[in-house]
Structures are given as C-alpha cells and as structure tokens.
Design a protein around this motif. Structure first.
Motif, PDB file in Angstrom:
ATOM      1  N   HIS A 108      -1.204   5.699  -9.557  1.00 42.62           N
ATOM      2  CA  HIS A 108      -0.731   6.257 -10.618  1.00 42.62           C
ATOM      3  C   HIS A 108       0.640   6.879 -10.141  1.00 42.62           C
ATOM      4  O   HIS A 108       0.588   7.647  -9.291  1.00 42.62           O
ATOM      5  N   ARG A 109       1.775   6.274 -10.626  1.00 47.12           N
ATOM      6  CA  ARG A 109       3.031   6.992 -10.366  1.00 47.12           C
ATOM      7  C   ARG A 109       3.684   6.263  -9.359  1.00 47.12           C
ATOM      8  O   ARG A 109       4.952   6.720  -9.041  1.00 47.12           O
ATOM      9  N   ARG A 110       3.020   5.706  -8.614  1.00 44.55           N
ATOM     10  CA  ARG A 110       3.575   4.830  -7.367  1.00 44.55           C
ATOM     11  C   ARG A 110       4.752   3.943  -7.789  1.00 44.55           C
ATOM     12  O   ARG A 110       4.642   3.278  -8.557  1.00 44.55           O
ATOM     13  N   SER A 111       5.612   3.621  -7.007  1.00 48.59           N
ATOM     14  CA  SER A 111       6.916   2.930  -7.298  1.00 48.59           C
ATOM     15  C   SER A 111       6.963   1.766  -6.053  1.00 48.59           C
ATOM     16  O   SER A 111       6.771   2.304  -4.992  1.00 48.59           O
ATOM     17  N   TYR A 112       7.487   0.748  -6.206  1.00 49.62           N
ATOM     18  CA  TYR A 112       7.751  -0.316  -5.322  1.00 49.62           C
ATOM     19  C   TYR A 112       9.054  -0.902  -5.613  1.00 49.62           C
ATOM     20  O   TYR A 112       9.316  -1.437  -6.821  1.00 49.62           O
ATOM     21  N   ARG A 113       9.933  -1.235  -4.805  1.00 50.73           N
ATOM     22  CA  ARG A 113      11.315  -1.963  -4.683  1.00 50.73           C
ATOM     23  C   ARG A 113      10.984  -3.355  -4.149  1.00 50.73           C
ATOM     24  O   ARG A 113      10.933  -3.081  -2.870  1.00 50.73           O
ATOM     25  N   ILE A 114      10.951  -4.579  -4.751  1.00 59.69           N
ATOM     26  CA  ILE A 114      10.769  -5.627  -4.163  1.00 59.69           C
ATOM     27  C   ILE A 114      12.166  -6.493  -4.209  1.00 59.69           C
ATOM     28  O   ILE A 114      12.798  -6.848  -5.334  1.00 59.69           O
ATOM     29  N   ILE A 115      12.599  -6.965  -3.186  1.00 60.31           N
ATOM     30  CA  ILE A 115      13.928  -7.618  -2.990  1.00 60.31           C
ATOM     31  C   ILE A 115      13.711  -9.104  -2.314  1.00 60.31           C
ATOM     32  O   ILE A 115      13.130  -9.173  -1.553  1.00 60.31           O
ATOM     33  N   ASN A 116      13.889  -9.982  -3.335  1.00 56.26           N
ATOM     34  CA  ASN A 116      13.631 -11.663  -3.060  1.00 56.26           C
ATOM     35  C   ASN A 116      14.971 -11.966  -2.359  1.00 56.26           C
ATOM     36  O   ASN A 116      15.996 -12.367  -2.984  1.00 56.26           O
ATOM     37  N   ARG A 117      14.944 -12.303  -0.951  1.00 56.20           N
ATOM     38  CA  ARG A 117      16.102 -13.042  -0.396  1.00 56.20           C
ATOM     39  C   ARG A 117      15.917 -14.298  -0.108  1.00 56.20           C
ATOM     40  O   ARG A 117      16.581 -14.972   0.682  1.00 56.20           O
ATOM     41  N   PRO A 167      -1.361  -3.654  -5.247  1.00 55.85           N
ATOM     42  CA  PRO A 167      -2.602  -2.985  -5.358  1.00 55.85           C
ATOM     43  C   PRO A 167      -2.965  -2.906  -6.741  1.00 55.85           C
ATOM     44  O   PRO A 167      -2.119  -2.854  -7.331  1.00 55.85           O
ATOM     45  N   ALA A 168      -4.259  -2.530  -6.942  1.00 53.08           N
ATOM     46  CA  ALA A 168      -4.557  -2.183  -8.314  1.00 53.08           C
ATOM     47  C   ALA A 168      -3.640  -0.989  -8.961  1.00 53.08           C
ATOM     48  O   ALA A 168      -3.275  -0.019  -8.293  1.00 53.08           O
ATOM     49  N   ALA A 169      -3.309  -1.184 -10.231  1.00 50.29           N
ATOM     50  CA  ALA A 169      -2.535  -0.092 -10.599  1.00 50.29           C
ATOM     51  C   ALA A 169      -3.184   1.084 -11.202  1.00 50.29           C
ATOM     52  O   ALA A 169      -2.507   2.013 -11.710  1.00 50.29           O
ATOM     53  N   ILE A 198       8.972  -1.754  -9.628  1.00 47.48           N
ATOM     54  CA  ILE A 198       8.000  -1.496 -10.760  1.00 47.48           C
ATOM     55  C   ILE A 198       7.440  -0.098 -10.197  1.00 47.48           C
ATOM     56  O   ILE A 198       7.393   0.480  -9.382  1.00 47.48           O
ATOM     57  N   GLN A 199       6.496   0.212 -11.286  1.00 47.40           N
ATOM     58  CA  GLN A 199       5.771   1.442 -11.163  1.00 47.40           C
ATOM     59  C   GLN A 199       4.481   1.478 -12.119  1.00 47.40           C
ATOM     60  O   GLN A 199       4.487   0.810 -12.792  1.00 47.40           O
ATOM     61  N   SER A 200       3.520   2.091 -11.417  1.00 44.63           N
ATOM     62  CA  SER A 200       2.162   2.165 -12.044  1.00 44.63           C
ATOM     63  C   SER A 200       2.126   3.284 -13.067  1.00 44.63           C
ATOM     64  O   SER A 200       2.590   4.458 -12.772  1.00 44.63           O
ATOM     65  N   ASP A 201       1.567   2.977 -14.250  1.00 44.08           N
ATOM     66  CA  ASP A 201       1.191   4.114 -15.246  1.00 44.08           C
ATOM     67  C   ASP A 201      -0.260   4.345 -15.229  1.00 44.08           C
ATOM     68  O   ASP A 201      -0.711   5.000 -15.730  1.00 44.08           O
ATOM     69  N   ASN A 208       0.896  -1.129   0.012  1.00 49.15           N
ATOM     70  CA  ASN A 208       0.033  -0.087  -0.045  1.00 49.15           C
ATOM     71  C   ASN A 208       0.890   1.135   0.110  1.00 49.15           C
ATOM     72  O   ASN A 208       2.096   1.246  -0.201  1.00 49.15           O
ATOM     73  N   GLN A 209       0.223   2.508   0.315  1.00 48.84           N
ATOM     74  CA  GLN A 209       0.947   3.556   0.325  1.00 48.84           C
ATOM     75  C   GLN A 209       2.217   3.915   1.398  1.00 48.84           C
ATOM     76  O   GLN A 209       2.779   4.941   1.239  1.00 48.84           O
ATOM     77  N   THR A 210       1.964   2.986   2.354  1.00 48.90           N
ATOM     78  CA  THR A 210       3.314   3.049   3.193  1.00 48.90           C
ATOM     79  C   THR A 210       4.489   2.230   2.853  1.00 48.90           C
ATOM     80  O   THR A 210       5.263   2.443   3.694  1.00 48.90           O
ATOM     81  N   HIS A 211       4.493   1.367   1.753  1.00 45.84           N
ATOM     82  CA  HIS A 211       5.573   0.820   1.583  1.00 45.84           C
ATOM     83  C   HIS A 211       6.323   1.291   0.213  1.00 45.84           C
ATOM     84  O   HIS A 211       5.781   1.996  -0.588  1.00 45.84           O
TER      85      HIS A 211
END
Length: 116
Positions: free
Chosen positions: A67-76, A60-62, A105-108, A44-47
């Motif tokens: 719109h424009r939100r980004s997430y960085r996901i690291i698989n350890r 979440p839905a893109a 990733i980023q939402s358009d 969500n918006q806190t991540h």
C-alpha cells in the motif's frame, strides 16, 4: 529535525530544514533506487526507478503489504513491454508500456494505478 512526540502520529521529520511542515519535509535533493535491466524482473521493496532495455516486468500484489508503494518504469526498447496489470487514466486495466515511454504507478492497497 523531528517535531512531535515519538508516540504521536503527528511526528514531522525535516531533512535540511528546522521547521518541517509535512510528515517528511526535505530541503534538498532526494535519492531513490535506480536499476537498468535487460532481463525479466519481479519488482520488490528495493526498486523504484527501473529502466527496461529488454524482458518483462512483474509487479508484486498491490495488497496491504505494498500500500502506497510507487514504481517508475522507463521503457527504452523499440517495442511495447509487458508488466503486471495497472489501472490507467480511463479507469481500465492495462498491462503494457509503449516503446520509448515512462509510467509511474502506485498501489492503493488493492490495485496499481498510473499516477503520472
């Protein structure tokens, strides 16, 4: 430092700089949210940065609310993890992150896209 009128779309904000050249111009480091999770989680918006040591990631839905939100996901983990669908560099939908890797990733406003 804020340059431009408050009711203007041309407001530039500078942090640690007196003459910002972009909407947000930072002269220094930037702090963003970071968590480590061993269980399944819905982003969500806190991540922002999510270090995964187990579980799955739900996006979440893109749509316009993300719109424009980004997430960085690291698989350890030592195996592939499943996340919500995103468009990879080939233009195809993907829903996994390989072991010992990272994606951003980023939402358009319609889809999530890999951008790193």
């Amino acid at each position: 430092m804020v340059l431009g009128a408050i009711d203007s779309e041309q407001v530039f904000v500078g942090v640690g700089i007196t003459t910002p050249k972009s909407y947000l111009d930072i002269n220094g480091s930037l702090g963003t949210a970071i968590i480590t999770t061993a269980t399944s989680i819905t982003l969500n918006q806190t991540h922002y940065t999510v270090i995964v040591t187990g579980g799955t990631i739900s996006l979440p839905a893109a749509g316009t609310e993300n719109h424009r939100r980004s997430y960085r996901i690291i698989n350890r983990t030592t195996s592939v993890i499943t996340i919500g669908s995103f468009i990879d560099f080939t233009g195809l939908p993907v829903s996994t992150v390989p072991a010992h890797s990272k994606i951003e990733i980023q939402s358009d406003g319609t889809n999530w896209h890999r951008v790193d």
